[in-house]
Design a protein around this motif. Structure first.
Motif, short mmCIF file in Angstrom:
data_model
loop_
_atom_site.label_atom_id
_atom_site.label_comp_id
_atom_site.label_asym_id
_atom_site.label_seq_id
_atom_site.Cartn_x
_atom_site.Cartn_y
_atom_site.Cartn_z
N MET A 1 0.89 -1.27 -0.10
CA MET A 1 0.05 -0.18 0.08
C MET A 1 0.95 1.15 -0.09
O MET A 1 0.75 2.28 -0.78
N TYR A 2 1.99 1.23 0.79
CA TYR A 2 2.81 2.53 0.86
C TYR A 2 3.54 2.62 -0.32
O TYR A 2 3.75 3.76 -0.81
N ARG A 3 3.61 1.55 -0.98
CA ARG A 3 4.52 1.70 -2.20
C ARG A 3 3.41 2.32 -3.46
O ARG A 3 3.99 2.98 -4.25
N ARG A 4 2.25 2.18 -3.31
CA ARG A 4 1.34 2.68 -4.40
C ARG A 4 0.93 3.95 -3.80
O ARG A 4 0.43 4.62 -4.71
N HIS A 5 0.99 4.20 -2.80
CA HIS A 5 0.50 5.48 -2.18
C HIS A 5 1.43 6.20 -1.19
O HIS A 5 1.46 5.79 0.16
N MET A 6 2.40 6.70 -1.83
CA MET A 6 3.80 6.95 -0.97
C MET A 6 3.30 8.11 -0.08
O MET A 6 4.14 8.23 1.00
N TRP A 7 2.39 8.85 -0.05
CA TRP A 7 2.00 9.82 0.83
C TRP A 7 1.36 9.23 1.98
O TRP A 7 1.44 10.02 3.03
N LEU A 8 1.02 8.11 2.03
CA LEU A 8 0.27 7.32 3.00
C LEU A 8 1.17 7.25 4.52
O LEU A 8 0.72 7.38 5.41
N ALA A 9 2.38 7.16 4.14
CA ALA A 9 3.43 6.77 5.47
C ALA A 9 3.52 8.17 6.14
O ALA A 9 3.49 8.20 7.26
N VAL B 1 6.84 -0.99 9.49
CA VAL B 1 6.73 -1.18 7.88
C VAL B 1 6.51 0.56 7.67
O VAL B 1 7.11 1.05 6.67
N ARG B 2 5.72 0.98 8.46
CA ARG B 2 5.37 2.66 8.09
C ARG B 2 6.64 3.38 8.29
O ARG B 2 6.86 4.42 7.21
N GLY B 3 7.50 3.05 9.36
CA GLY B 3 8.81 4.01 9.44
C GLY B 3 9.61 3.62 8.29
O GLY B 3 10.37 4.67 7.80
N THR B 4 9.74 2.38 7.82
CA THR B 4 10.55 2.06 6.65
C THR B 4 10.14 2.75 5.25
O THR B 4 10.84 3.39 4.44
N ALA B 5 8.66 3.00 5.38
CA ALA B 5 7.98 3.38 3.96
C ALA B 5 8.18 4.81 3.74
O ALA B 5 8.18 5.29 2.63
N VAL B 6 8.45 5.48 4.88
CA VAL B 6 8.49 7.11 5.01
C VAL B 6 9.63 7.47 3.85
O VAL B 6 9.64 8.24 3.43
N ASN B 7 10.74 6.77 3.77
CA ASN B 7 11.65 6.86 2.78
C ASN B 7 11.38 6.82 1.52
O ASN B 7 11.77 7.15 0.61
N LEU B 8 10.05 5.97 1.27
CA LEU B 8 9.92 5.92 -0.33
C LEU B 8 9.44 7.17 -0.84
O LEU B 8 9.99 7.36 -2.12
N LEU C 1 17.80 10.24 -11.72
CA LEU C 1 18.66 9.17 -11.39
C LEU C 1 18.06 8.16 -10.48
O LEU C 1 17.36 8.56 -9.43
N THR C 2 18.24 6.83 -10.81
CA THR C 2 17.60 5.98 -9.88
C THR C 2 18.73 6.06 -8.91
O THR C 2 19.82 6.48 -8.84
N ASP C 3 18.53 4.99 -7.84
CA ASP C 3 19.29 4.90 -6.52
C ASP C 3 20.61 4.50 -6.99
O ASP C 3 21.63 4.80 -6.55
N THR C 4 20.52 3.42 -7.94
CA THR C 4 21.67 2.70 -8.08
C THR C 4 22.49 3.75 -9.14
O THR C 4 23.86 3.62 -8.91
N PRO D 1 30.02 -8.43 -2.48
CA PRO D 1 28.96 -8.75 -3.24
C PRO D 1 27.52 -8.43 -2.78
O PRO D 1 27.48 -8.77 -1.70
N GLY D 2 26.72 -7.58 -3.38
CA GLY D 2 25.27 -7.61 -3.06
C GLY D 2 25.02 -6.49 -1.76
O GLY D 2 24.21 -6.99 -0.94
N HIS D 3 25.66 -5.71 -1.70
CA HIS D 3 25.70 -4.65 -0.65
C HIS D 3 24.75 -3.48 -1.05
O HIS D 3 24.88 -2.57 -0.43
N GLU D 4 23.63 -3.51 -1.97
CA GLU D 4 22.65 -2.65 -2.34
C GLU D 4 21.85 -2.02 -0.92
O GLU D 4 21.78 -2.79 0.01
N LEU D 5 21.91 -0.88 -1.07
CA LEU D 5 20.94 -0.12 -0.03
C LEU D 5 19.68 -0.15 -0.64
O LEU D 5 19.36 0.79 -1.11
N ASP D 6 19.05 -1.20 -0.28
CA ASP D 6 17.57 -1.16 -1.00
C ASP D 6 16.44 -1.41 -0.05
O ASP D 6 16.75 -2.17 1.18
N LEU D 7 15.34 -0.60 0.01
CA LEU D 7 14.47 -0.56 0.91
C LEU D 7 13.64 -1.91 1.20
O LEU D 7 13.38 -2.37 2.12
N ASP D 8 13.35 -2.60 -0.03
CA ASP D 8 12.80 -3.91 0.30
C ASP D 8 13.79 -4.80 0.92
O ASP D 8 13.10 -5.64 1.65
N ILE D 9 15.07 -4.92 0.94
CA ILE D 9 15.97 -5.75 1.35
C ILE D 9 15.84 -5.41 2.90
O ILE D 9 15.92 -6.26 3.96
#
Length: 289
Positions: A158-166, A212-219, A231-234, A263-271
């Motif tokens: 939900m937070y991904r689809r409605h980024m204002w929600l968090a 979940v909400r606290g992490t989503a605030v960054n979206l 630019l994307t994050d990458t 290897p695989g040190h991405e700073l990814d919110l899903d991770i």
């Protein structure tokens, strides 16, 4: 209380507006006709614009708006507000902006909501109503962890689809939104019968939701940064490699240096969400019987 001069002039002009699409008198013409200052004339036009009677047409001037559409119902008002917030965030949502999208005077919005706080409450509850707890699971019978994790991931989507929600949701001053409260109730039901007292049961449910909400605030910030920079994050991270190399190369941060070389040190919110949610549920499991 005496009606302000600009409102009296606006009301008089409203009775003799030309056809839709035609220009209205300019600020200088209003100054000359009514003997008022530039500031007052500007307020006249701004008030007509706020009422949805006129709009600024670039390169042409201020013109008469078309006939307003029928007054919408509350559901349409809220649905339209959600659409605006999805595209522009809560900062892009105002009563004037909403009225313009609906094709009605700004004051007409207040027939449906008292203020922006109530509007946001209704928006949040609408999103929650459209995303009820997973119907395929029964919190009274199914495994508590499966249920709690499924609801957490539903909220993340939900937070991904409605980024204002968090940004809209608060756990310190919660808004009384029935469908949002139903999410908390569902989690508490999943934890029922596992030895938790009511206070702990509630705190556990809110803690998971707030993680979940606290992490989503960054979206939203992430999306805004991508829009601002293109630019994307990458891609952005790739442009900063030399700066990271300077800091890491100093030798003062050996563990960070080791991490960056892994290897695989991405700073990814899903991770980050996956890792944190798993650890949180692991900790909660130690309290249950």
């Amino acid at each position: 209380m005496q009606t302000p001069v600009y409102r009296r002039i606006a009301a008089e002009l409203a009775t003799r507006l030309p056809a839709p699409g035609q220009r209205i008198p300019s600020t200088r013409q209003i100054m000359a006709e009514y003997g008022v200052a530039m500031a007052t004339a500007s307020k006249v036009i701004a008030h007509l614009r706020d009422e949805g009677l006129v709009y600024a047409k670039p390169g042409f001037g201020t013109v008469v708006a078309g006939a307003p559409s029928a007054d919408p119902d509350r559901e349409l008002v809220v649905r339209t507000a959600v659409t605006i917030a999805d595209a522009e965030g809560l900062t892009g949502l105002s009563m004037r902006r909403l009225a313009g999208e609906l094709g009605i005077p700004t004051m007409s919005v207040y027939r449906h909501v008292a203020d922006k706080e109530e509007l946001v409450l209704l928006m949040m509850d609408r999103v929650m109503a459209l995303n009820p707890p997973p119907p395929e699971l029964d919190p009274d019978r199914d495994d508590w962890r499966v249920c709690v994790e499924a609801l957490a991931r539903l909220q993340w989507s939900m937070y991904r689809r409605h980024m204002w929600l968090a940004q809209a949701i608060s756990f310190t001053r919660p808004l009384l939104a029935p469908h949002a409260m139903a999410h908390t109730e569902w989690t508490m039901r999943a934890l029922e019968g596992h030895g938790l007292d009511p206070n702990t049961q509630f705190r556990a449910a809110v803690t998971v939701a707030n993680y979940v909400r606290g992490t989503a605030v960054n979206l939203e910030e992430e999306a805004q940064a991508e829009q601002d920079t293109g630019l994307t994050d990458t891609e952005w991270f790739a442009t900063q490699q030399h700066r990271f190399a300077e800091v890491i190369g100093s030798g003062r941060l050996p563990l960070m240096a080791r991490f960056m070389a892994t290897p695989g040190h991405e700073l990814d919110l899903d991770i980050l969400l996956d890792y944190g949610l798993t650890r949180l549920l692991d900790g909660l499991a130690t309290q249950l019987t």
